[in-house]
Design a protein around this motif. Structure first.
Motif, PDB file in Angstrom:
ATOM      1  N   PRO A 202       7.636   3.247  10.684  1.00  0.00           N
ATOM      2  CA  PRO A 202       8.585   2.832   9.638  1.00  0.00           C
ATOM      3  C   PRO A 202       7.944   2.849   8.255  1.00  0.00           C
ATOM      4  O   PRO A 202       6.744   2.616   8.104  1.00  0.00           O
ATOM      5  N   ILE A 203       8.757   3.124   7.249  1.00  0.00           N
ATOM      6  CA  ILE A 203       8.277   3.202   5.866  1.00  0.00           C
ATOM      7  C   ILE A 203       8.893   2.065   5.058  1.00  0.00           C
ATOM      8  O   ILE A 203      10.121   1.908   5.032  1.00  0.00           O
ATOM      9  N   PRO A 204       8.062   1.236   4.403  1.00  0.00           N
ATOM     10  CA  PRO A 204       8.604   0.140   3.581  1.00  0.00           C
ATOM     11  C   PRO A 204       9.467   0.672   2.434  1.00  0.00           C
ATOM     12  O   PRO A 204       9.146   1.677   1.809  1.00  0.00           O
TER      13      PRO A 204
ATOM     14  N   ALA B  95       0.852  -1.194   0.000  1.00  0.00           N
ATOM     15  CA  ALA B  95       0.000   0.000   0.000  1.00  0.00           C
ATOM     16  C   ALA B  95       0.887   1.243   0.000  1.00  0.00           C
ATOM     17  O   ALA B  95       1.543   1.555  -0.968  1.00  0.00           O
ATOM     18  N   GLY B  96       0.932   1.950   1.095  1.00  0.00           N
ATOM     19  CA  GLY B  96       1.738   3.147   1.183  1.00  0.00           C
ATOM     20  C   GLY B  96       1.591   3.762   2.568  1.00  0.00           C
ATOM     21  O   GLY B  96       0.726   3.329   3.337  1.00  0.00           O
ATOM     22  N   PRO B  97       2.420   4.746   2.917  1.00  0.00           N
ATOM     23  CA  PRO B  97       3.494   5.284   2.085  1.00  0.00           C
ATOM     24  C   PRO B  97       4.593   4.252   1.835  1.00  0.00           C
ATOM     25  O   PRO B  97       4.783   3.333   2.630  1.00  0.00           O
ATOM     26  N   MET B  98       5.311   4.442   0.739  1.00  0.00           N
ATOM     27  CA  MET B  98       6.310   3.463   0.332  1.00  0.00           C
ATOM     28  C   MET B  98       7.341   4.103  -0.590  1.00  0.00           C
ATOM     29  O   MET B  98       7.046   5.070  -1.289  1.00  0.00           O
ATOM     30  N   ILE B  99       8.552   3.532  -0.571  1.00  0.00           N
ATOM     31  CA  ILE B  99       9.635   3.983  -1.445  1.00  0.00           C
ATOM     32  C   ILE B  99      10.083   2.790  -2.279  1.00  0.00           C
ATOM     33  O   ILE B  99      10.358   1.721  -1.741  1.00  0.00           O
TER      34      ILE B  99
END
Length: 579
Positions: free
Chosen positions: A524-526, A325-329
């Motif tokens: 944390p951001i994936p 999904a998001g947020p994601m980089i």
């Protein structure tokens, strides 16, 4: 030849089923000893066939890997025939065969699922009486095995990514209950909807699928003539194949079909130049309208090669979890690009150039981790392999090198040696001391680094050499990924934090300070480092990239091994940890 002999023949040639059935039904009605040895009911015939894990009607008769699923599927139907029973539905059979025959639309091969073999034998199979349970069970289970193989390949992929040295998150998708899904679809007469239900849930997959369909309808390669450029073709130059170049650019979607014909002017006109620039951009090349060897090679790349690149990209998407999904980089390594988004439907996606690990020496690894913190004005802890191979030789020749580069030595373990240079070299070689570069203009990490702990010890970071982002091919690092717009990425990361007090001004102040500052992320951001040599952008334009790490070649070989076309060991994608 007796019935048993015919049966042995059918084991070797699946297409002989119509002959076998014709002779079987043309035989005398008086039962022979061999005929009376047939199973008395369909359930017994099905159980015996599953236990034997062989089905002669299939190109790959051994279905050991699918036997458990096949057993579960028939258990859900009280161990009775699914397709050819008394309540047989021609609609279900037609839908199943249509699914298998259309496997190519998902980048799969219909021959792997015996689509043509089963379709050719369908009418004969439908004429089998209910008393011929052995023949009924054979065709019935053959169709079920083919469908199970297809649905599994569509959902999970044909290759286990761990065989290609991919880390565990890849290929760890939650298993779907294929027998339950197939049985439910059969009961509801909705089998045709099954592929859509099981394919990857990413917009990129659908985009690639549409492009693949268009490429399959493109003119045959025999209609293409090789474009030959003995020397560089520059704007204004003449060339005998300008008309062919014009048509090639139209066929590749780099020029509209109604574009003015530059060939009529007998020179390399602005119209053709713009088409070449578009083509170069879509292929990860420098968009300068100059046709050199690499641009020429791409222009002459066969349609089959492009289709293969799309199919490999679709295979890799099957290895990813469906709940991204998001947020994601996301970093696509061979594209030298990064995307950051709040949701897959986000219309304001952050996109920037990146620099990745040098091929084939210092490959950036594929990974799927969570960013836990970032550091403003970071130290660079120099990896030992870089210290030994790159810095020590310079230090041998110039004792002031460390000081000139703002590099300091930090004691790790107690040393018994004296303070001579020889002892310093010895301590470095033995790992008693480590080297780190202070924050500042010379630090290759720039003003900020983004950390997502991983065994390869790689991360995203700013850079002190931004000029390299002007290159079309950007594999220059030791394995970490340098980002072109570190401030914007920091803004994306920090503004997505709960109760964040970070704004552009605070970020700029942190990036211009003199002290190292660590910011731990509450959420944390994936981060996904991916490898795909074909990609469809938001404007539905396809881009093709160089296979810089030869991972397409490795995946193609793995797929060939599954199809029985290769016997050597799988290639593996090796990675090197460093900055």
């Amino acid at each position: 030849m007796n019935t048993t002999g015919l049966k042995k023949l059918s084991i070797n040639v699946g297409l002989m089923l119509p002959v076998v059935l014709f002779l079987f039904f043309s035989a005398q009605p008086t039962a022979t000893a061999e005929e009376t040895s047939y199973p008395l009911d369909a359930g017994t015939a099905i159980a015996a066939l599953i236990a034997g894990k062989q089905n002669a009607l299939l190109t790959r008769p051994d279905f050991s890997n699918d036997a458990e699923l096949l057993g579960n599927l028939y258990q859900k139907n009280n161990n009775q025939l699914l397709w050819l029973g008394e309540k047989r539905s021609k609609a279900n059979i037609d839908q199943a065969l249509a699914i298998l025959g259309n496997a190519g639309s998902d980048g799969l091969n219909p021959n792997d699922y015996d689509a043509d073999v089963l379709k050719a034998n369908l009418q004969m199979a439908l004429s089998i009486p209910q008393t011929a349970v052995k023949e009924l069970a054979e065709f019935d289970t053959a169709l079920s095995i083919a469908l199970l193989r297809f649905t599994n390949d569509l959902h999970h992929g044909r290759v286990n990514p761990q065989q290609l040295s991919y880390p565990t998150p890849f290929g760890s998708k939650t298993s779907a209950d294929m027998p339950a899904l197939i049985k439910q679809a059969l009961d509801n007469l909705t089998l045709s909807a099954l592929p859509q239900q099981l394919q990857p849930k990413f917009k990129q997959y659908e985009q690639l699928k549409r492009v693949l369909a268009a490429y399959r309808k493109a003119p045959a390669e025999s209609e293409y003539q090789a474009l030959v450029f003995p020397k560089l073709l520059r704007p204004g130059d003449s060339h005998p194949q300008l008309a062919a170049l014009h048509q090639r650019l139209i066929a590749l979607g780099a020029l509209p079909e109604r574009a003015p014909d530059g060939a009529a002017e007998k020179s390399y006109t602005p119209t053709l130049q713009e088409g070449v620039k578009t083509f170069q951009r879509e292929n990860g090349l420098k968009a300068d309208a100059i046709i050199g060897q690499e641009t020429a090679d791409r222009l002459n790349q066969s349609l089959g090669q492009k289709i293969l690149q799309i199919e490999l990209a679709m295979e890799r998407l099957r290895w990813l979890p469906d709940d991204i999904a998001g947020p994601m980089i996301i970093v696509n390594i061979p594209a030298f690009q990064l995307w950051a988004f709040n949701s897959p439907e986000d219309t304001d996606i952050l996109n920037m150039k990146v620099i990745v690990g040098k091929a084939l020496k210092n490959q950036t690894p594929v990974l799927f981790e969570e960013m836990k913190y970032l550091e403003f004005m970071p130290y660079w802890n120099i990896p030992k392999n870089i210290m030994d191979k790159e810095i020590l030789p310079k230090l041998y020749n110039d004792f002031s090198y460390l000081q000139s580069q703002d590099i300091e030595l930090v004691q790790r373990y107690a040393s018994d040696s004296a303070g001579s240079w020889d002892s310093v070299f010895d301590d470095i070689r033995r790992g008693r001391v480590r080297a780190r570069q202070k924050p500042g203009k010379k630090n290759p990490l720039g003003k900020v680094k983004f950390i997502f702990p991983n065994k390869e010890d790689v991360y995203l970071h700013d850079t002190s050499t931004p000029s390299l982002f002007s290159r079309s091919r950007r594999d220059f690092s030791h394995g970490c990924v340098r980002v072109a717009e570190a401030e914007k990425l920091a803004e994306f990361v920090l503004t997505n934090q709960p109760e964040s007090t970070w704004d552009v001004t605070a970020i700029q102040e942190a990036m211009s300070g003199s002290k190292t500052r660590r910011v731990t992320l509450k959420k944390p951001i994936p981060v996904l480092f991916f490898y795909s040599t074909s990609f469809v952008d938001r404007d539905n334009r396809i881009h093709f990239y160089r296979d810089i790490y030869e991972q397409d070649a490795a995946l193609e070989k793995a797929l060939g091994k599954i199809s029985g076309s290769g016997s050597s060991e799988l290639l593996t994608a090796k990675t090197t940890s460093s900055s």
